[in-house]
Design a protein around this motif. Structure first.
Motif, mmCIF file in Angstrom:
data_model
loop_
_atom_site.group_PDB
_atom_site.id
_atom_site.type_symbol
_atom_site.label_atom_id
_atom_site.label_comp_id
_atom_site.label_asym_id
_atom_site.label_seq_id
_atom_site.Cartn_x
_atom_site.Cartn_y
_atom_site.Cartn_z
ATOM 1 N N UNK A 4 -63.462 -71.815 -14.578
ATOM 2 C CA UNK A 4 -64.916 -71.974 -14.572
ATOM 3 C C UNK A 4 -65.440 -71.869 -13.143
ATOM 4 N N UNK A 5 -66.771 -71.795 -13.022
ATOM 5 C CA UNK A 5 -67.379 -71.725 -11.681
ATOM 6 C C UNK A 5 -67.764 -73.123 -11.215
ATOM 7 N N UNK A 6 -67.267 -73.504 -10.053
ATOM 8 C CA UNK A 6 -67.682 -74.759 -9.426
ATOM 9 C C UNK A 6 -68.667 -74.373 -8.331
ATOM 10 N N UNK A 7 -69.905 -74.825 -8.437
ATOM 11 C CA UNK A 7 -70.916 -74.404 -7.460
ATOM 12 C C UNK A 7 -71.595 -75.622 -6.836
ATOM 13 N N UNK A 8 -71.976 -75.472 -5.565
ATOM 14 C CA UNK A 8 -72.579 -76.570 -4.808
ATOM 15 C C UNK A 8 -73.836 -76.046 -4.114
ATOM 16 N N UNK A 9 -74.958 -76.694 -4.347
ATOM 17 C CA UNK A 9 -76.197 -76.322 -3.659
ATOM 18 C C UNK A 9 -76.288 -77.154 -2.391
ATOM 19 N N UNK A 221 -70.446 -72.572 -15.834
ATOM 20 C CA UNK A 221 -70.904 -72.743 -14.454
ATOM 21 C C UNK A 221 -71.399 -74.167 -14.245
ATOM 22 N N UNK A 222 -70.704 -74.873 -13.358
ATOM 23 C CA UNK A 222 -70.992 -76.275 -13.064
ATOM 24 C C UNK A 222 -71.627 -76.351 -11.669
ATOM 25 N N UNK A 223 -72.572 -77.267 -11.461
ATOM 26 C CA UNK A 223 -73.185 -77.378 -10.126
ATOM 27 C C UNK A 223 -73.391 -78.833 -9.722
ATOM 28 N N UNK A 224 -73.295 -79.073 -8.436
ATOM 29 C CA UNK A 224 -73.666 -80.371 -7.875
ATOM 30 C C UNK A 224 -74.258 -80.170 -6.481
ATOM 31 N N UNK A 225 -74.715 -81.272 -5.898
ATOM 32 C CA UNK A 225 -75.267 -81.264 -4.539
ATOM 33 C C UNK A 225 -74.436 -82.213 -3.669
ATOM 34 N N UNK A 226 -74.277 -81.906 -2.398
ATOM 35 C CA UNK A 226 -73.496 -82.796 -1.521
ATOM 36 C C UNK A 226 -74.001 -84.236 -1.541
ATOM 37 N N UNK A 227 -75.312 -84.453 -1.590
ATOM 38 C CA UNK A 227 -75.855 -85.823 -1.546
ATOM 39 C C UNK A 227 -75.479 -86.628 -2.786
ATOM 40 N N UNK A 228 -75.007 -85.964 -3.827
ATOM 41 C CA UNK A 228 -74.604 -86.709 -5.030
ATOM 42 C C UNK A 228 -73.288 -87.460 -4.826
ATOM 43 N N UNK A 229 -72.612 -87.175 -3.718
ATOM 44 C CA UNK A 229 -71.366 -87.893 -3.394
ATOM 45 C C UNK A 229 -71.586 -88.914 -2.296
#
Ligand code: ZN
Length: 300
Positions: A4-9, A221-229
Motif C-alpha cells: 500500500x501507499x504510506x503518505x505523509x503531508x 493509500x494511507x496518509x498522516x501528518x508529522x504533527x499527529x505524532x
C-alpha cells in the motif's frame, strides 16, 4: 502481498487549514518549529518496519529545513509536493496555483536532485469545479495527483471520484490519480485513509479499507501528518470540534502506526506510478488495464 501507499503531508502544526482563522500567515515565522523532530520520529518508525513512503512536502517547509528533505530522500523515500504555503486550491486563482506548484517543485528538486512526480493539494482541495488544477499539474510536469478524495465532506471531497488508482485523461494530457482510501459502509463512502479518521475511529476502519483494496488487487493509500505524532505540540485556542479533530488521539498515534506498519506492507506512490507509466496507455474511461498493472506490481 500488496504494498500500500504510506503518505505523509509534511507541514507544521500551525499550518493546518482548520487553524487559518486563528494563526495569521504573518505569524508563522515567530512560532516554534517542530516539524524536524516529528519527521525524524516517522523516519525511525518507517525504518524499523522497512517501509518506504511518499512525503508530500510544503515548499515553505523545504526552504527552511533543507537538510531534513535531503535526509528523507537519502533514506530511500519519495519527496513530492504539497504546494508552497498550504493555500487551498479553492482559495487560489489558476495563476497562483501554477506559481505554488512550480516553485515547490523547483525547490524540492534542487534539494534532492530527483524529479518531483506527485502532488497532493492541501486539505484535498481539488474539488468538483477545480479540475483546471489537474491540467496545470500536467503542464508543469507532474505525473500524478493524490488529491481527489472520493468522499462527501464539508469543505472537501470529490464525491463521484473513482476509488482506486487510475488515469485521468485531460485536454493537457494524462495524469495518474492516486485517491486516498475509503470504506463503503451502508451505501456511503467513508474516509478510511488516515489522519483524524485513523486517530479517532476504531483501528479496524483503516484495516478494513486496506483489506478491501487487497481483495480488489490494488494498493490503498494511507496518509498522516508529522504533527499527529507530537502530543507535546503547543495547543492553540480553537473551538471544541477543531480541538477534537486536531488533538484527539495524539497519544496513541505512534502505537497505532506501529501496529499498522507491522500488519501491512507499504511503499511509495512512485512505484505504482512507474508501473502505470510503463503500461500502454489505456483507452479513455477504461482503467482496467492500468489496474491490472498495479495489481501485478503489488504482488511482486
Ligand atoms: Zn496539509
Amino acid at each position: 502481498m500488496i504494498a500500500h501507499h504510506f503518505t505523509i503531508d509534511v507541514e507544521e502544526y500551525f499550518q493546518v487549514s482548520a487553524f487559518e482563522s486563528r494563526v495569521a500567515r504573518s505569524a508563522w515565522e515567530r512560532l516554534e518549529s517542530r516539524v524536524e523532530g516529528e519527521v525524524v520520529r516517522l523516519l525511525e518508525l518507517l525504518a524499523r518496519h522497512e517501509a518506504r513512503a511518499t512525503f508530500f512536502v510544503l515548499g515553505w517547509v523545504a526552504e527552511r529545513h533543507a537538510e531534513l528533505i535531503r535526509t528523507i530522500a537519502g533514506a530511500g523515500h519519495e519527496v513530492a509536493s504539497h504546494g508552497w504555503d498550504h493555500a487551498r486550491v479553492t482559495h487560489q486563482t489558476p495563476t497562483q496555483f501554477r506559481e505554488s506548484i512550480r516553485r515547490s517543485k523547483g525547490v524540492l528538486e534542487d534539494l534532492t536532485g530527483a524529479p518531483v512526480l506527485g502532488f497532493r493539494a492541501p486539505s484535498f482541495s481539488i474539488v468538483p469545479g477545480r479540475e483546471w488544477a489537474l491540467d496545470i499539474l500536467i503542464q508543469e510536469g507532474y505525473r500524478y495527483d493524490s488529491s481527489l478524495f472520493p468522499v462527501r465532506r464539508p469543505g472537501y471531497g470529490y464525491p463521484n471520484g473513482r476509488l482506486d488508482p487510475h488515469w485521468l485523461t485531460r485536454s493537457a494530457g494524462r495524469l495518474a490519480e492516486i485517491p486516498p482510501t475509503t470504506l463503503r459502509w451502508c451505501g456511503l463512502e467513508l474516509p478510511a485513509a488516515g489522519g483524524a479518521y485513523f486517530r479517532l475511529l476504531p483501528y479496524g476502519v483503516v484495516r478494513a479499507g486496506l483489506r478491501r483494496c487487497e481483495r480488489r488487487g490494488v494498493p490503498g493509500t494511507f496518509y498522516i501528518h508529522p504533527w499527529e505524532l507530537d502530543p507535546a505540540q503547543p495547543r492553540l485556542a480553537v473551538p471544541w470540534i477543531t480541538r477534537l479533530r486536531h488533538y484527539g488521539g495524539l497519544r496513541w498515534m505512534a502505537r497505532r502506526l506501529d501496529r499498522l506498519l507491522a500488519e501491512f506492507r507499504f511503499t511509495a506512490v512512485r512505484d505504482t506510478v512507474a508501473a502505470l507509466l510503463a503500461a500502454p496507455a489505456p483507452p479513455a474511461r477504461d482503467h482496467a488495464a492500468a489496474l491490472g498493472v498495479v495489481s501485478a506490481l503489488g504482488t511482486s
